[in-house]
Design a protein around this motif. Structure first.
Motif, PDB file in Angstrom:
ATOM      1  N   PRO A   1      80.431  51.286  44.500  1.00 33.62           N
ATOM      2  CA  PRO A   1      80.760  50.739  43.184  1.00 33.62           C
ATOM      3  C   PRO A   1      82.196  51.102  42.834  1.00 33.62           C
ATOM      4  CG  PRO A   1      79.503  52.748  42.925  1.00 33.62           C
ATOM      5  CD  PRO A   1      79.570  52.480  44.408  1.00 33.62           C
ATOM      6  N   TRP A   2      82.770  50.396  41.871  1.00 33.81           N
ATOM      7  CA  TRP A   2      84.124  50.702  41.405  1.00 33.81           C
ATOM      8  C   TRP A   2      84.140  52.112  40.816  1.00 33.81           C
ATOM      9  CZ3 TRP A   2      88.768  48.160  41.610  1.00 33.81           C
ATOM     10  CH2 TRP A   2      89.788  48.594  40.767  1.00 33.81           C
ATOM     11  N   GLY A   3      85.019  52.976  41.335  1.00 38.11           N
ATOM     12  CA  GLY A   3      85.061  54.325  40.803  1.00 38.11           C
ATOM     13  C   GLY A   3      85.829  55.287  41.685  1.00 38.11           C
ATOM     14  N   LYS A   4      85.890  56.524  41.222  1.00 34.10           N
ATOM     15  CA  LYS A   4      86.739  57.526  41.866  1.00 34.10           C
ATOM     16  C   LYS A   4      86.310  57.851  43.286  1.00 34.10           C
ATOM     17  CE  LYS A   4      88.200  59.718  37.542  1.00 34.10           C
ATOM     18  NZ  LYS A   4      88.227  60.959  36.728  1.00 34.10           N
ATOM     19  N   GLU A   5      85.008  57.798  43.563  1.00 30.56           N
ATOM     20  CA  GLU A   5      84.552  58.132  44.913  1.00 30.56           C
ATOM     21  C   GLU A   5      85.165  57.192  45.947  1.00 30.56           C
ATOM     22  OE1 GLU A   5      80.439  58.694  47.556  1.00 30.56           O
ATOM     23  OE2 GLU A   5      80.349  57.796  45.548  1.00 30.56           O
ATOM     24  N   ALA A   6      85.149  55.897  45.636  1.00 29.59           N
ATOM     25  CA  ALA A   6      85.715  54.916  46.565  1.00 29.59           C
ATOM     26  C   ALA A   6      87.225  55.096  46.703  1.00 29.59           C
ATOM     27  CB  ALA A   6      85.400  53.506  46.085  1.00 29.59           C
TER      28      ALA A   6
ATOM     29  N   ASP B   1      87.250  43.943  32.577  1.00 32.96           N
ATOM     30  CA  ASP B   1      88.593  44.519  32.619  1.00 32.96           C
ATOM     31  C   ASP B   1      89.118  44.545  34.050  1.00 32.96           C
ATOM     32  OD1 ASP B   1      86.561  46.340  33.196  1.00 32.96           O
ATOM     33  OD2 ASP B   1      87.599  48.054  32.320  1.00 32.96           O
ATOM     34  N   VAL B   2      88.255  44.921  34.999  1.00 33.12           N
ATOM     35  CA  VAL B   2      88.640  44.909  36.413  1.00 33.12           C
ATOM     36  C   VAL B   2      88.828  43.471  36.897  1.00 33.12           C
ATOM     37  CG1 VAL B   2      87.906  45.530  38.752  1.00 33.12           C
ATOM     38  CG2 VAL B   2      87.447  47.090  36.838  1.00 33.12           C
TER      39      VAL B   2
ATOM     40  N   THR C   1      95.710  48.137  48.132  1.00 33.16           N
ATOM     41  CA  THR C   1      96.145  49.416  48.680  1.00 33.16           C
ATOM     42  C   THR C   1      95.187  50.506  48.180  1.00 33.16           C
ATOM     43  OG1 THR C   1      97.564  49.857  46.781  1.00 33.16           O
ATOM     44  CG2 THR C   1      98.542  48.642  48.630  1.00 33.16           C
ATOM     45  N   PRO C   2      95.222  51.709  48.757  1.00 33.50           N
ATOM     46  CA  PRO C   2      94.329  52.772  48.282  1.00 33.50           C
ATOM     47  C   PRO C   2      94.519  53.131  46.808  1.00 33.50           C
ATOM     48  CG  PRO C   2      95.164  53.324  50.458  1.00 33.50           C
ATOM     49  CD  PRO C   2      95.920  52.105  50.005  1.00 33.50           C
ATOM     50  N   ASP C   3      95.680  52.789  46.218  1.00 41.75           N
ATOM     51  CA  ASP C   3      95.874  53.043  44.787  1.00 41.75           C
ATOM     52  C   ASP C   3      95.608  51.784  43.952  1.00 41.75           C
ATOM     53  OD1 ASP C   3      98.096  51.694  45.676  1.00 41.75           O
ATOM     54  OD2 ASP C   3      99.553  52.997  44.686  1.00 41.75           O
ATOM     55  N   GLN C   4      94.767  50.898  44.472  1.00 41.73           N
ATOM     56  CA  GLN C   4      94.194  49.741  43.769  1.00 41.73           C
ATOM     57  C   GLN C   4      95.176  48.607  43.472  1.00 41.73           C
ATOM     58  OE1 GLN C   4      93.163  52.791  41.116  1.00 41.73           O
ATOM     59  NE2 GLN C   4      92.723  53.459  43.189  1.00 41.73           N
ATOM     60  N   LYS C   5      96.288  48.545  44.162  1.00 43.05           N
ATOM     61  CA  LYS C   5      97.241  47.459  43.936  1.00 43.05           C
ATOM     62  C   LYS C   5      96.964  46.317  44.917  1.00 43.05           C
ATOM     63  CE  LYS C   5     100.808  50.544  42.121  1.00 43.05           C
ATOM     64  NZ  LYS C   5     102.138  51.155  42.344  1.00 43.05           N
TER      65      LYS C   5
ATOM     66  N   GLU D   1      93.086  55.313  34.036  1.00 41.43           N
ATOM     67  CA  GLU D   1      93.847  55.637  35.246  1.00 41.43           C
ATOM     68  C   GLU D   1      93.387  54.806  36.434  1.00 41.43           C
ATOM     69  OE1 GLU D   1      91.100  59.435  36.677  1.00 41.43           O
ATOM     70  OE2 GLU D   1      93.111  59.759  35.862  1.00 41.43           O
ATOM     71  N   ASN D   2      92.200  54.202  36.331  1.00 42.09           N
ATOM     72  CA  ASN D   2      91.686  53.392  37.435  1.00 42.09           C
ATOM     73  C   ASN D   2      92.078  51.930  37.337  1.00 42.09           C
ATOM     74  OD1 ASN D   2      90.393  55.622  38.549  1.00 42.09           O
ATOM     75  ND2 ASN D   2      88.508  55.259  37.399  1.00 42.09           N
ATOM     76  N   LEU D   3      92.870  51.557  36.320  1.00 42.06           N
ATOM     77  CA  LEU D   3      93.329  50.186  36.169  1.00 42.06           C
ATOM     78  C   LEU D   3      94.842  50.163  36.309  1.00 42.06           C
ATOM     79  CD1 LEU D   3      91.124  49.034  33.142  1.00 42.06           C
ATOM     80  CD2 LEU D   3      90.718  48.634  35.572  1.00 42.06           C
TER      81      LEU D   3
END
Length: 653
Positions: free
Chosen positions: A24-29, A85-86, A110-114, A510-512
């Motif tokens: 799921p969308w979140g810090k673990e991934a 939002d995502v 990318t790993p930082d969600q870009k 911080e995740n967006l």
């Protein structure tokens, strides 16, 4: 099972048995992607999305494709209805890269969600080749991908913060809107543009207001042609009520068979307003049937409203709603079969693939006949037979925003039609929201199986306030106003842009990678536009100047859109009309001229009521002149006006 089995989203749970190692969308991934330095594959959809089901069966259920994903990517699955939002960020990214968007949405990050590449639906063979190519580029030319992702994010951030042109809206905005609608109007079948056709509820509501302003009778003709064509077509469920998502053809005949709560809320409101303006019974019947469908099929035992029904299994889209000739012959009497042919256009050849029939009202059939007792009896018989079939999958999550829209539609229709069960349904849903969705930590977006989750977006705040204010008008129950004001305060604290004005779509996270705003009407109206009407209503009811100021600030922010693109700014023009012309029209049966309360929206309503500034609070208060009497009662407080208004039939458009 993969990690999705721990989620509550019906869409994510549909994928819990895939061999893909979904997160799921979140810090673990995100942490996993950073640790292993792998790109992220992001798949976004929703549980009633037909082509999402197709891609699952064609791709995600297969071990060979899963092996490629699991070896080279961190795969994340997102329910767009839980996390709009995502979805908004990556839909904008895909649209920027490819020129179009849709669901299922497939994006590489990318790993930082870009995001650095994306698309929508891919067949398995093409998808495997794409995965291999992305893996090759990530291995051999990673710096270029990272650079492209950074540039794309900066571009998206810049356009999301770009200020709209500011103009002074006036009557010309409504005349321009009419001309644009007229140019795109389909005179043969109603609606705007070519196939596929979506029901544009806000555009229709704006056309009704343009007519009421006296600008053009043609605007009423366009609105009515569209409303009637939709209600006669296959996009409308002739047996069970309610509208499907859209029509794939220009005649509104062949629907995409899923049903969404928000569509039915917006359309029920539009048909109710059309009835109010024209007094035509057919509009009243369509609105009532649509809302009855929601009461029957989309309401939880706790009072909240479910999200959607899907179109059917892969390869069997619409099977719940389709009829073979032999089924009709076997179950109907000769007279009933003849009526089905005459009224619904049923035939041996059918009007859909494989000689199947979509029930609709062909041209030439009198619309009112479909509401006659004999046709109603036929509908009941066919619906009873249909209910024995396998029913569409129901997405039973309860979303705050969509519930707000339905509360608004039910409360409004209940008030106009004097139908208490609609008001009761709206009240039950509002009570559910107050008890479950408004928490100690703020407003939440989603409820399912006893669990509430996700921070509210601006849609959640604005649509729920929109519903609560309409419910207040229908019930004169002051706690609904108090809840609306509390939510408005939270909305301002969490989402108002103090620097540039307007409401951000989501709270800072911080995740967006982008914090955006949305000013354009789409399938759902823009929250920033609906917030104008909410603000003015609150000013009207409470007399607090801060609400009027906010309405004016929002109009200034959106004014360029209102003038340049009325399709995208319809909700703001509706709100602007409300500010200019008011919305309450009171009918006092057998009242003398001295007893009529006329147009509460002009100077807050009653003849003889004036503003007085309270210097201590900078708010407006009401004071009454000597002539401000009603049946011998002196009017000093706005509460008295609202109470008096609700003794009569309050008509709002």
């Amino acid at each position: 099972m993969n990690r999705l089995h721990l989620e509550k989203s019906p869409y994510l749970l549909q994928h819990q048995h895939n061999p893909v190692d979904w997160y799921p969308w979140g810090k673990e991934a995100f942490a996993k992607a950073q640790l292993e330095n792998k790109p992220i594959f992001l798949s976004i959809g929703y549980s009633t999305c037909y082509w999402c089901h197709v891609m699952e069966k064609d791709s995600f259920e297969h071990q060979d494709l899963a092996q490629v994903l699991n070896q080279n990517f961190i795969s994340i699955k997102v329910d767009r209805e839980e996390r709009p939002d995502v979805d908004r960020i990556y839909m904008d990214a895909v649209s920027a890269m490819t020129g179009h968007g849709g669901w299922p949405m497939s994006v590489f990050l990318t790993p930082d969600q870009k995001p650095f590449y994306g698309g929508t639906f891919f067949w398995k063979a093409t998808f495997i080749k794409l995965l291999e190519k992305v893996t090759e580029l990530w291995t051999n030319d990673r710096a270029s991908l990272v650079e492209s992702a950074a540039k794309l994010c900066q571009y998206l951030q810049d356009i999301s913060q770009e200020e709209l042109q500011k103009v002074t809206p006036n009557d010309d905005a409504f005349r321009r809107a009419f001309r644009i609608f007229e140019r795109s109007f389909d005179p043969d079948w109603g609606g705007f543009g070519k196939a596929p056709k979506f029901p544009a509820a806000q555009s229709i509501r704006l056309l009704l207001r343009i007519y009421q302003r006296g600008n053009s009778r043609r605007s009423l003709e366009i609105a009515e042609k569209t409303l009637e064509s939709m209600a006669r077509g296959g996009i409308y469920d002739q047996l069970g009520g309610g509208f499907h998502r859209y029509a794939v053809d220009e005649k509104w005949q062949v629907p995409h068979f899923e049903k969404m709560l928000y569509d039915n809320a917006l359309l029920a409101r539009a048909y109710t307003e059309a009835y109010l303006l024209t007094n035509k019974n057919a509009y009243k019947q369509i609105s009532r049937q649509t809302l009855h469908y929601v009461q029957t099929k989309m309401t939880s035992p706790k009072g909240g409203f479910y999200s959607a029904e899907d179109a059917g299994d892969v390869g069997l889209e619409g099977q719940t709603y389709l009829w073979k000739w032999h089924e009709l012959e076997a179950n109907l009497s000769a007279e009933e079969l003849k009526l089905a042919v005459e009224v619904f256009g049923a035939s041996c050849e059918g009007n859909f693939e494989h000689n199947q029939n979509i029930l609709l009202l062909p041209q030439g059939v009198l619309w009112e006949k479909s509401f006659s007792p004999e046709v109603s009896q036929l509908k009941e018989k066919l619906l009873t037979l249909r209910n024995k079939r396998e029913q569409p999958h129901l997405d039973d999550k309860i979303l705050t925003s969509w519930n707000g829209l339905m509360i608004n539609a039910l409360a409004y229709a209940g008030r106009i039609f004097n139908q208490q069960d609609f008001i009761d349904s709206a009240s039950a849903a509002a009570k559910f929201a107050a008890e479950h969705l408004i928490t100690a930590s703020g407003l939440k977006r989603r409820f399912r199986e006893g669990q509430v989750d996700f921070s509210a977006t601006i849609d959640d705040y604005v649509y729920l306030i929109y519903g609560l204010l309409e419910l207040f008008l229908a019930t004169n129950h002051w706690p609904w106003l108090e809840v609306a004001e509390k939510l408005y305060q939270l909305q301002d604290e969490n989402l108002w842009d103090v620097k540039n004005g307007g409401y951000f779509y989501e709270e800072h996270s911080e995740n967006l990678v982008i914090r955006s705003k949305e000013y354009h009407d789409g399938a759902q109206p823009s929250a920033n536009q609906i917030a104008i009407e909410n603000s003015y209503r609150l000013f009207q009811i409470t007399g607090k100047l801060a609400y009027l100021k906010r309405a004016e600030e929002l109009i200034e922010s959106i004014s360029g859109l209102m003038v340049a693109s009325p399709q995208a700014g319809a909700s703001s023009l509706i709100a602007f009309d409300f500010l200019q012309c008011g919305g309450f029209y009171i009918k006092a049966p057998q009242a003398t001229s001295a007893e009529i309360i006329a147009d509460l929206n002009k100077a807050l309503g009653l003849s003889g009521v004036v503003f007085k500034t309270n210097e201590a609070t900078a708010d407006f208060e009401l004071c009454a002149k000597d002539s401000c009497l009603y049946k011998g009662q002196e009017i000093k407080e706005l509460k008295q006006l609202v109470s008096l208004r609700n003794q009569y039939q309050a008509e709002l458009i």
